[in-house]
Scaffold this motif. Structure first.
Motif, PDB file in Angstrom:
ATOM      1  N   VAL A  32       0.912  -1.216   0.009  1.00 49.11           N
ATOM      2  CA  VAL A  32       0.062   0.055   0.077  1.00 49.11           C
ATOM      3  C   VAL A  32       0.874   1.276  -0.169  1.00 49.11           C
ATOM      4  CG1 VAL A  32      -2.146  -1.080   1.287  1.00 49.11           C
ATOM      5  CG2 VAL A  32      -0.115  -0.081   2.519  1.00 49.11           C
ATOM      6  N   SER A  33       0.423   2.417  -0.092  1.00 47.49           N
ATOM      7  CA  SER A  33       0.931   3.869  -0.188  1.00 47.49           C
ATOM      8  C   SER A  33       1.418   3.968   1.390  1.00 47.49           C
ATOM      9  CB  SER A  33       0.185   4.693  -0.673  1.00 47.49           C
ATOM     10  OG  SER A  33      -0.925   5.021  -0.040  1.00 47.49           O
ATOM     11  N   PRO A  34       2.468   4.937   1.351  1.00 48.33           N
ATOM     12  CA  PRO A  34       2.815   5.451   2.865  1.00 48.33           C
ATOM     13  C   PRO A  34       1.466   6.173   3.462  1.00 48.33           C
ATOM     14  CG  PRO A  34       4.594   5.824   1.335  1.00 48.33           C
ATOM     15  CD  PRO A  34       3.589   5.349   0.487  1.00 48.33           C
ATOM     16  N   ARG A  35       0.736   6.894   2.688  1.00 42.59           N
ATOM     17  CA  ARG A  35      -0.318   7.611   3.110  1.00 42.59           C
ATOM     18  C   ARG A  35      -1.330   6.837   3.879  1.00 42.59           C
ATOM     19  NH1 ARG A  35      -4.388  11.394  -0.392  1.00 42.59           N
ATOM     20  NH2 ARG A  35      -5.599  12.099   1.273  1.00 42.59           N
ATOM     21  N   THR A  36      -1.389   5.347   3.116  1.00 45.50           N
ATOM     22  CA  THR A  36      -2.279   4.388   3.760  1.00 45.50           C
ATOM     23  C   THR A  36      -1.741   3.937   5.261  1.00 45.50           C
ATOM     24  OG1 THR A  36      -3.164   3.771   1.574  1.00 45.50           O
ATOM     25  CG2 THR A  36      -3.489   2.351   3.478  1.00 45.50           C
TER      26      THR A  36
END
Length: 320
Positions: A32-36
């Motif tokens: 997943v993304s770092p934001r997630t």
């Protein structure tokens, strides 16, 4: 990984490893993304998990000690190790292993997958513990069944063998489990006798939770379970007033005697004196005194002195 609950569980499992995880590594692991990852860390915090973040270009996360104990995620090996350890401790009524450990064992075994239950049982059956024989052993399955009924407030059926060997069937409302360090006892209201009773757990056979719920009753005179067991033991066994001197430092004697006998007081650098009361049998007390492995003198009670004389005579004859 689009399944949010599953992703949170995987993230929690990683964070429960004692290390700091860079956000980018967590994102790669969970795809997943770092934001997630940042959003998921916030969700875990909302659930009560104390996740600490470190500043910097990478930014790292780790689980720290909090004010409360959140649920733990265990892998197969960890779950088996904990279950085996709790079974071993509970089964031999080791001093200091009390009702809390039995409740933990009951909770753990309730959710263990069948494959792990088989592994735990295999390890238990293949292992012979080296014990001193200074306490009655109990079946961990019996303990967890009793603990589950106490917590769930379910009426319980079981077979029971009295001290004289008489067998009976009992239907009870279980109140509490009590460990004395040597033995486990169940405090329960006996529906057949219409009175409170104390049952030695090592004499309980085939406990079965009936599923019938009950409203808890108060113990007589508003007492607690530990006091009820002590009073029951006092009625069945006369109290002995111990007065014994040891030719050894107090800390050495303290380490080799059960704490409930009392704490020896130093009388010199290499001697101490124990004064206390016990409702144990003469045979048991004599065995524990011998295990201290030093010279000692019994000043009282007279019955203990006489028992030690007879025991010494038998042991001398046995040595040829």
């Amino acid at each position: 990984m689009t399944d949010t609950p599953a992703r949170l569980l995987n993230l929690l499992s990683l964070l429960q490893t004692p290390r700091e995880w860079p956000g980018s590594e967590l994102a790669d692991r969970l795809r997943v993304s770092p934001r997630t990852i940042r959003r998921d860390i916030g969700r875990l915090r909302d659930l009560g998990y104390p996740v600490e973040a470190t500043k910097g270009a990478e930014g790292g996360y780790r689980l720290v000690a909090g004010a409360a104990m959140p649920p733990l995620l265990l892998d197969d090996e960890e779950a088996v190790a904990i279950a085996v350890g709790l079974r071993a401790g509970a089964g031999h009524a080791i001093e200091g292993v009390d009702e809390a450990s039995v409740r933990a064992l009951a909770k753990l075994e309730q959710v263990l997958p069948a494959r792990l239950r088989r592994r735990v049982s295999s390890l238990q059956n293949a292992t012979i513990p080296l014990t001193r024989g200074d306490g009655a052993t109990v079946d961990p399955h019996t303990l967890t069944a009793l603990a589950g009924s106490v917590t769930g407030r379910e009426r319980l059926r079981f077979g029971y063998r009295s001290g004289e060997g008489a067998e009976s069937k009992r239907l009870v409302e279980p109140h509490r489990l009590v460990s004395t360090g040597r033995r486990w006892y169940l405090v329960a209201y006996d529906l057949g006798r219409e009175d409170w009773r104390t049952f030695r757990v090592d004499r309980v056979r085939d406990p079965f939770a009936t599923g019938a719920r009950f409203t808890p009753r108060g113990l007589p005179a508003g007492g607690d379970a530990a006091g009820f067991v002590s009073a029951s033991m006092a009625r069945n066994q006369p109290e002995l007033a111990l007065d014994i001197t040891f030719a050894a430092p107090a800390d050495r004697v303290t380490a080799r005697l059960p704490g409930y006998l009392g704490r020896p007081e130093p009388t010199g650098p290499d001697s101490c004196r124990l004064r206390g009361n016990s409702q144990d049998s003469l045979e048991w007390i004599a065995l524990r005194l011998a295990l201290v492995d030093c010279e000692f003198t019994v000043h009282g009670p007279p019955a203990l002195r006489e028992h030690l004389k007879r025991l010494g005579t038998r042991l001398t004859r046995a040595s040829g």
